[in-house]
Enzyme design. Structure first.
Site, PDB file in Angstrom:
ATOM      1  N   LYS A 278       0.827  -1.193   0.000  1.00  0.00           N
ATOM      2  CA  LYS A 278       0.000   0.000   0.000  1.00  0.00           C
ATOM      3  C   LYS A 278       0.872   1.258   0.000  1.00  0.00           C
ATOM      4  O   LYS A 278       2.030   1.214   0.422  1.00  0.00           O
ATOM      5  CB  LYS A 278      -0.877   0.035   1.263  1.00  0.00           C
ATOM      6  CG  LYS A 278      -1.975  -0.989   1.329  1.00  0.00           C
ATOM      7  CD  LYS A 278      -2.731  -0.870   2.641  1.00  0.00           C
ATOM      8  CE  LYS A 278      -3.859  -1.890   2.726  1.00  0.00           C
ATOM      9  NZ  LYS A 278      -4.956  -1.599   1.793  1.00  0.00           N
ATOM     10  N   ARG A 352     -10.700 -11.215   1.557  1.00  0.00           N
ATOM     11  CA  ARG A 352     -11.539 -12.265   0.981  1.00  0.00           C
ATOM     12  C   ARG A 352     -10.831 -13.626   1.020  1.00  0.00           C
ATOM     13  O   ARG A 352     -11.488 -14.666   1.037  1.00  0.00           O
ATOM     14  CB  ARG A 352     -11.939 -11.885  -0.440  1.00  0.00           C
ATOM     15  CG  ARG A 352     -10.800 -11.797  -1.438  1.00  0.00           C
ATOM     16  CD  ARG A 352     -11.109 -10.935  -2.642  1.00  0.00           C
ATOM     17  NE  ARG A 352     -11.112  -9.517  -2.299  1.00  0.00           N
ATOM     18  CZ  ARG A 352     -11.401  -8.546  -3.155  1.00  0.00           C
ATOM     19  NH1 ARG A 352     -11.714  -8.834  -4.415  1.00  0.00           N
ATOM     20  NH2 ARG A 352     -11.403  -7.279  -2.772  1.00  0.00           N
TER      21      ARG A 352
END
Length: 496
Positions: A278, A352
């Site tokens: 990130k 996920r």
């Protein structure tokens, strides 16, 4: 703070502060009229003089009114509308708390039973009011050398009529349990990631099991996670020195024959993005990426305090997503617990990957409904901002129940579509499924991914990326959401 409920005339009560509502233009309700009459028209005189217009959230503190046992009276403006909205009630409650916390005196009496709130009966109005007031006192200063100054206020008395006394007492009890749950969720979220890692969360689960009877806690370590075949979950944590943990907590408050409800929480205790690193700006806030797991902790705590007559299983997939020589890479293919294979195109779509195996694991409990909660996608913040959680699922009845619970709890969600057309974005030439679906409809494709592991039960997905914490600045911190929504949903099921 202690909340008690009493049926009494406000003008007869001895208290440090008596709180009374006043409408715009000097309109007085029954409580204000009784106090005004007892004090020989003192309130009317002040209003006539223009000391308080009665606009929403305005306050006026009056000392030593004649013939009253209260040391002072706090008038609070409620505006000109005959019924308040939830947001207006929040403004009134915030104004009350802002005044009370600065005053000496350990108690206050709230003569607010006559307030009307749109769409709310005595129970739901009181519960929301108590939640706002109790939550307003939350403070996280564990790592501050200088602690926040303690306030004098210790007890709030809610006045209620005989007809609705039981409803108000029940509302107060439920609200305090919900706020206690929210406080636990906030504490876990606000902790720094060097302390709050997967093993720490496992320890908190065990502590909760010791604090409340009837809670069974099981913790699966990284060896067991790998042995079970949870290759997707394991891949996320394999780059970190902090090993992953699957936490399973079971509460059996209902009949043995009742199928449990299940809450599945994303517990990424820090998310660097992994190899798909990130940007550095704001990365400190990625300690909140375990907000889903934290909200399950808080909801379970509320259920335990209320001893709801339901069966509940909570499954938390906890890991730290770090870049290292052992981390998973873009292009890796992993095999999930369900047997489906996943091509990892982006290691920052890790939530996920842990949730899919947790959902498959949850099948063994034969749940009647499963809700997963996750700070899953930045796309949800783009779509809904920070006021509303995203909601998707495979069962219309379950979706409707959650939407209704969110409205009732003033912790709202909004349904997004889960059409089959979106599934095609997850096609992979090398595996059964890719873990991202491109730049379009990111929140929906993330839910599409999860839906492939939720075909054996009624399932809903709450994306709380925008609602789990307040971002940036001095007010940065966990919100405790969606504990009110989830607790309301379980309260509704317990009463069905």
């Amino acid at each position: 703070m202690e909340f008690i409920v009493k049926n009494a005339r406000p003008e007869t009560l001895k208290t440090a502060t008596l709180v009374v509502p006043v409408g715009e233009g000097g309109a007085l309700g029954a409580s204000a009229k009784a106090i005004d009459s007892a004090s020989a028209g003192a309130i009317s005189a002040l209003l006539k003089r223009g000391d308080l217009a009665g606009k929403l959230g305005q306050t006026l503190l009056i000392h030593s009114l004649p013939a009253l046992k209260a040391e002072r009276v706090l008038l609070v403006g409620i505006g000109k509308d005959s019924e308040l909205t939830d947001r207006q009630l929040r403004k009134v409650a915030s104004a009350i708390y802002s005044n009370l916390k600065t005053l000496a005196g350990s108690d206050a009496v709230l003569a607010l039973d006559e307030l009307q709130v749109k769409g709310r009966d005595s129970y739901s109005k009181t519960r929301l009011l108590v939640e706002i007031l109790a939550d307003a006192g939350y403070c996280f200063d564990r790592f501050k050398s200088t602690k926040a100054e303690a306030i004098s206020l210790k007890k709030l008395t809610l006045l209620a009529g005989k007809a609705n006394l039981a409803d108000v007492e029940r509302a107060s009890q439920h609200a305090q349990a919900i706020v206690n749950g929210m406080s636990l969720t906030k504490d876990l979220g606000n902790l720094p990631p060097n302390i709050c890692h997967p093993i720490f969360l496992a320890e908190q689960a065990k502590a909760l099991g010791k604090a409340f009877k009837g809670l069974k806690v099981e913790v699966l370590d990284e060896k067991k996670i790998k042995e079970l075949g949870m290759g997707s979950f394991y891949a996320v944590g394999q780059g970190s020195a902090q090993p992953p943990r699957l936490i399973v907590m079971q509460y059996n408050g209902g009949k043995k024959s009742q199928k449990p409800y299940a809450l599945v929480g994303k517990g990424i205790t820090f998310d660097t993005g992994g190899i798909s690193l990130k940007p550095g700006a704001g990365m400190d806030e990625m300690k909140y990426d375990m907000g889903g797991a934290a909200s399950v902790f808080g909801t379970l705590r509320a259920v335990l305090e209320l001893q709801l007559p339901i069966n509940l299983v909570c499954v938390l997939a906890c890991a730290e997503n770090m870049p290292s020589g052992t981390a998973s890479r873009p292009g890796d293919i992993v095999t999930t617990l369900s047997g489906q294979t996943v091509e990892i195109l982006n290691t920052d779509a890790e939530g996920r990957l842990v949730l899919c195996d947790a959902l498959t694991y949850t099948e063994r409990f034969k749940p009647q409904a499963v809700i997963d909660i996750a700070t899953l996608t930045g796309a949800c913040i783009v779509a809904l901002g920070s006021h509303t959680s995203g909601l998707l699922g495979n069962n219309d009845e379950l979706i409707g129940q959650l939407l209704k619970a969110g409205q009732q709890a003033d912790d709202r969600a909004w349904q997004l579509p889960l059409f089959d057309e979106y599934q095609e974005q997850l096609d992979s030439p090398f595996a059964d499924i890719a873990n991202i679906g491109g730049p379009k409809a990111g929140t929906i494709t993330a839910a599409c991914f999860l839906s492939r592991f939720a075909k054996k039960f009624n399932w809903a997905h709450l994306d709380i990326a925008g609602t789990a914490w307040i971002s940036g600045g001095k007010d940065k911190g966990a919100t405790g959401r969606p504990v009110p929504l989830l607790t309301q949903y379980l309260l509704d099921r317990s009463q069905a």
